[in-house]
Design an enzyme around this catalytic site. Structure first.
Site, short mmCIF file in Angstrom:
data_model
loop_
_atom_site.label_atom_id
_atom_site.label_comp_id
_atom_site.label_asym_id
_atom_site.label_seq_id
_atom_site.Cartn_x
_atom_site.Cartn_y
_atom_site.Cartn_z
N GLY A 169 -56.27 66.10 19.83
CA GLY A 169 -55.36 66.65 18.83
C GLY A 169 -54.30 65.69 18.36
O GLY A 169 -53.70 65.88 17.30
N ARG A 170 -54.03 64.63 19.14
CA ARG A 170 -53.04 63.63 18.73
C ARG A 170 -53.51 62.22 19.05
O ARG A 170 -52.71 61.29 19.06
CB ARG A 170 -51.69 63.91 19.41
CG ARG A 170 -51.69 63.70 20.88
CD ARG A 170 -50.30 63.88 21.50
NE ARG A 170 -50.01 65.29 21.70
CZ ARG A 170 -48.94 65.90 21.17
NH1 ARG A 170 -48.08 65.23 20.44
NH2 ARG A 170 -48.72 67.17 21.40
N LYS A 190 -52.44 57.21 20.93
CA LYS A 190 -51.93 58.56 21.18
C LYS A 190 -50.65 58.75 20.37
O LYS A 190 -49.69 57.99 20.54
CB LYS A 190 -51.66 58.79 22.65
CG LYS A 190 -51.23 60.22 22.95
CD LYS A 190 -51.14 60.50 24.44
CE LYS A 190 -50.76 61.96 24.71
NZ LYS A 190 -50.70 62.26 26.16
N ASP A 202 -48.95 68.62 14.87
CA ASP A 202 -48.92 67.62 13.80
C ASP A 202 -49.58 66.31 14.21
O ASP A 202 -49.65 65.37 13.42
CB ASP A 202 -47.49 67.37 13.33
CG ASP A 202 -46.55 66.93 14.45
OD1 ASP A 202 -47.06 66.53 15.52
OD2 ASP A 202 -45.32 67.01 14.27
N ARG A 260 -53.52 53.18 24.42
CA ARG A 260 -53.98 53.32 25.79
C ARG A 260 -55.47 52.99 25.87
O ARG A 260 -56.20 53.10 24.87
CB ARG A 260 -53.70 54.73 26.34
CG ARG A 260 -54.27 55.87 25.53
CD ARG A 260 -53.79 57.21 26.07
NE ARG A 260 -54.58 58.33 25.54
CZ ARG A 260 -54.50 59.58 25.98
NH1 ARG A 260 -53.66 59.89 26.95
NH2 ARG A 260 -55.25 60.52 25.46
N ARG A 267 -64.23 63.88 29.69
CA ARG A 267 -63.58 64.68 30.72
C ARG A 267 -64.42 65.91 31.01
O ARG A 267 -65.42 66.14 30.34
CB ARG A 267 -62.16 65.04 30.28
CG ARG A 267 -62.13 65.79 29.00
CD ARG A 267 -61.21 65.38 27.87
NE ARG A 267 -60.72 64.08 27.65
CZ ARG A 267 -59.43 63.79 27.47
NH1 ARG A 267 -58.53 64.75 27.55
NH2 ARG A 267 -59.03 62.58 27.20
N ASP A 337 -59.56 69.98 30.87
CA ASP A 337 -59.62 69.00 29.79
C ASP A 337 -58.81 67.74 30.13
O ASP A 337 -58.88 66.75 29.41
CB ASP A 337 -59.12 69.60 28.47
CG ASP A 337 -57.74 70.23 28.59
OD1 ASP A 337 -57.65 71.26 29.27
OD2 ASP A 337 -56.78 69.70 28.01
N ASN A 338 -58.05 67.78 31.22
CA ASN A 338 -57.28 66.62 31.66
C ASN A 338 -57.86 65.97 32.91
O ASN A 338 -57.21 65.12 33.51
CB ASN A 338 -55.83 67.02 31.95
CG ASN A 338 -55.08 67.46 30.71
OD1 ASN A 338 -55.41 67.03 29.61
ND2 ASN A 338 -54.10 68.32 30.86
#
Length: 585
Positions: A169-170, A190, A202, A260, A267, A337-338
């Site tokens: 999403g970002r 990121k 956003d 990064r 994941r 998801d992490n």
């Protein structure tokens, strides 16, 4: 003397609770070399150690001479979202969408870099950062050599509930790089703006969260914890509105972007969303790709390859979480998801390192129920692995599905064995003995009841002569402030005697004990107050503290005058107790 302790395992929410510091008063007794890149010699290291002297001749000083891999494996391997317009939507039957970064409206400023990442991963001479082209690249303003930027579609269980489609999403993956050591790395920005997976956001990130991600990625790596890495941090004057504590008080902050890198951003949720959407052919394709690319020891044609994959992930996830526990790291948002398929720490948000030893420590103010507390991280590992098991189930025969359940149950013993291995090293013991579990459990219990500092209690045990422990109260605070708290416990003297007897029974010399312990117990970690000092200055336009903290955390096991002068190994300031962090970024 003191009651016997043992480590126990119980079920809760159909999840295995693992309480290694759990104590029972009046209960009965029960019965890998460290290196800087991996706390465990049996942990699957995806990152090779590169001597910068050996690669100096291959370093690139301008981006004109540096390029992504000509073959974009991900782009070639998987079906791509046919919609290339960038707007938030539900996406199906693909793994990636083509999504360019959204340029910042104001000029980006490069404020921090990790030379270790630039040199040893990206083959870049640090002089490259002087060019405007580099800043434009790491801020998403320019696209190098026609690379195709991708965003990844995935789902996940968040705080115990299926959250549906999540995705990048970002974040935007800029491309794949094969370095001079033959390693494949994926570069991702990121905070680079809106994507199809931004949901109600956003796609931007702010300075405070970006500083934390940048510093923690590098701090964990140098502590020996498997993790994604951070290459650079840029900031701009772009305004970003955030309600940091979700209390109805939004503020305008400044946008920042972190470059990064990881060898993969897949994941658990990457597979979950395909299983949930019944996209089974794509699930099989992605799982086979993961085996082929990242698990080279597994025969990709074996009928049991998914069992072997799962077994490896179970073991490596347990090992990753043990390294968290060993350095007092609490991730804060352990959603599926992490959790990385490669068992690397990813997605840094409201994390925290233990100050005083409190097993129930929760760094994330958004986690009202303490689901992701320090002591529950092993439990969450089991829960998330169970969700991964369910995601893989459509690929299995009935017999294989039963076998996978057995493999998951083995997580208990794997975790405990790895936990005991590293905590033995934390107190200088070299091998298994009958009472080692008791020695460690009593020590942790004393730390909990005296509120002793986790990091410095272990470190000062490493630094003091064993014969000084019984007179620790007479030593100056500069040498033993944390141990003095611990020594106030009624059990301390008896524990020291038991500890000395254990060392003697294993013939561990004093010099070897201290050597083992100093290489296992860091003196400096990224405490929240240290991060906050850097953030406060950064938000005022001064990034010198970010650079200083990074410099210190690159050598967390070495005593450093700069760190000592700044109190990084001293008792935390009183104001640190009031610090709060949240999921807002």
């Amino acid at each position: 003397m003191f009651p016997r302790f043992h480590f126990r395992f119980i079920l809760i929410w159909a999840v295995l609770l693992v309480h290694f510091a759990e104590t029972y008063r009046n209960s009965n007794s029960c019965v890998g070399p460290f290196n800087k890149r991996c706390l465990y010699s049996d942990f699957r290291c995806f990152i090779s150690v590169v001597d910068t002297c050996d690669v100096e001749s291959s370093l690139v000083s301008t981006l004109e001479d540096w390029k992504f891999n000509d073959e974009n494996v991900l782009l070639d391997e998987f079906p791509i979202d046919p919609v290339q317009d960038n707007y938030v939507r539900q996406v199906r039957n693909v793994v990636f969408s083509i999504t360019p970064p959204v340029p910042l409206r104001t000029e980006a400023t490069l404020v921090a870099t990790s030379d270790d990442v630039l040199v040893n991963i990206l083959d870049l001479d640090p002089v490259v950062i002087r060019s405007r082209e580099f800043t434009d690249f790491v801020s998403g303003t320019v696209n190098l050599h026609g690379a195709v930027p991708l965003t990844h579609r995935y789902g996940g269980h968040q705080f115990g509930s299926w959250a549906g489609q999540l995705g990048d999403g970002r974040a935007v993956m800029l491309g794949e790089y094969i370095n001079s050591n033959g390693e494949r790395w994926e570069l991702q920005l990121k905070g680079s703006g809106l994507t199809p997976y931004s949901r109600r956001g956003d796609g931007r990130a702010v300075i405070r969260s970006s500083v934390r991600e940048f510093l923690c990625s590098e701090a964990l790596y140098h502590l020996g914890v498997p993790t994604s890495r951070a290459a650079s941090l840029v900031v701009s004057q772009d305004p970003v509105t955030r309600d940091q504590f979700y209390d109805g008080h939004p503020q305008t902050e400044r946008a920042a972007i972190v470059l990064r890198v990881s060898q993969s951003w897949f994941r658990f949720g990457s597979l979950e969303i395909l299983a949930r959407s019944r996209e089974i052919d794509l699930l099989r394709q992605l799982t086979d790709f993961i085996i082929k690319m990242y698990f080279l020891d597994i025969d990709q044609h074996s009928p049991d390859r998914y069992l072997e994959l799962y077994s490896t992930i179970v073991e490596q996830t347990a090992a990753m979480i043990v390294t968290w526990q060993a350095v007092g790291f609490t991730h804060g948002v352990c959603n599926t998801d992490n959790f990385s398929i490669l068992s690397q720490t990813i997605d840094f948000g409201p994390f925290g390192f233990l100050e005083e030893y409190n097993p129930a420590f929760v760094p994330n103010t958004s986690d009202d129920e303490g689901r992701y507390s320090y002591e529950r991280q092993p439990d969450v590992g089991f829960y998330n692995l169970d969700k991964l098991r369910l995601a893989l189930q459509p690929l299995l025969t009935t017999g294989q599905a039963k076998q996978m359940t057995v493999i998951l149950k083995g997580y208990i013993d794997i975790y405990k064995a790895k936990f005991m291995n590293i905590f033995r090293r934390k107190i200088g013991l070299s091998k298994y003995m009958e009472d080692d579990e008791q020695i460690i459990a009593v020590l942790l219990k004393m730390m909990e009841e005296t509120k002793a500092d986790f990091t410095m209690s272990f470190r000062q045990l490493s630094e003091l002569n064993i014969n000084d422990l019984e007179r620790v109260m007479l030593l100056p605070d500069t040498r033993a402030w944390a141990l003095k708290k611990l020594a106030s416990h009624d059990w301390f003297i008896a524990w020291v005697k038991m500890y000395k007897a254990a060392l003697a029974s294993q013939n561990v010399s004093e010099s070897n004990r201290r050597k083992i312990m100093k290489s296992t117990n860091p003196r400096y970690v990224l405490r929240n107050w240290i991060a906050q000092k850097a953030i406060t200055k950064a938000e005022d336009g001064d990034f010198s503290e970010v650079v200083k903290v990074l410099r210190v955390l690159e050598r967390p096991f070495d005593v450093q005058e700069e760190a000592e002068t700044n109190g990084f190994a001293s008792s935390p300031p009183e104001w640190a107790k009031a610090l709060r962090v949240s999921c807002s970024s």
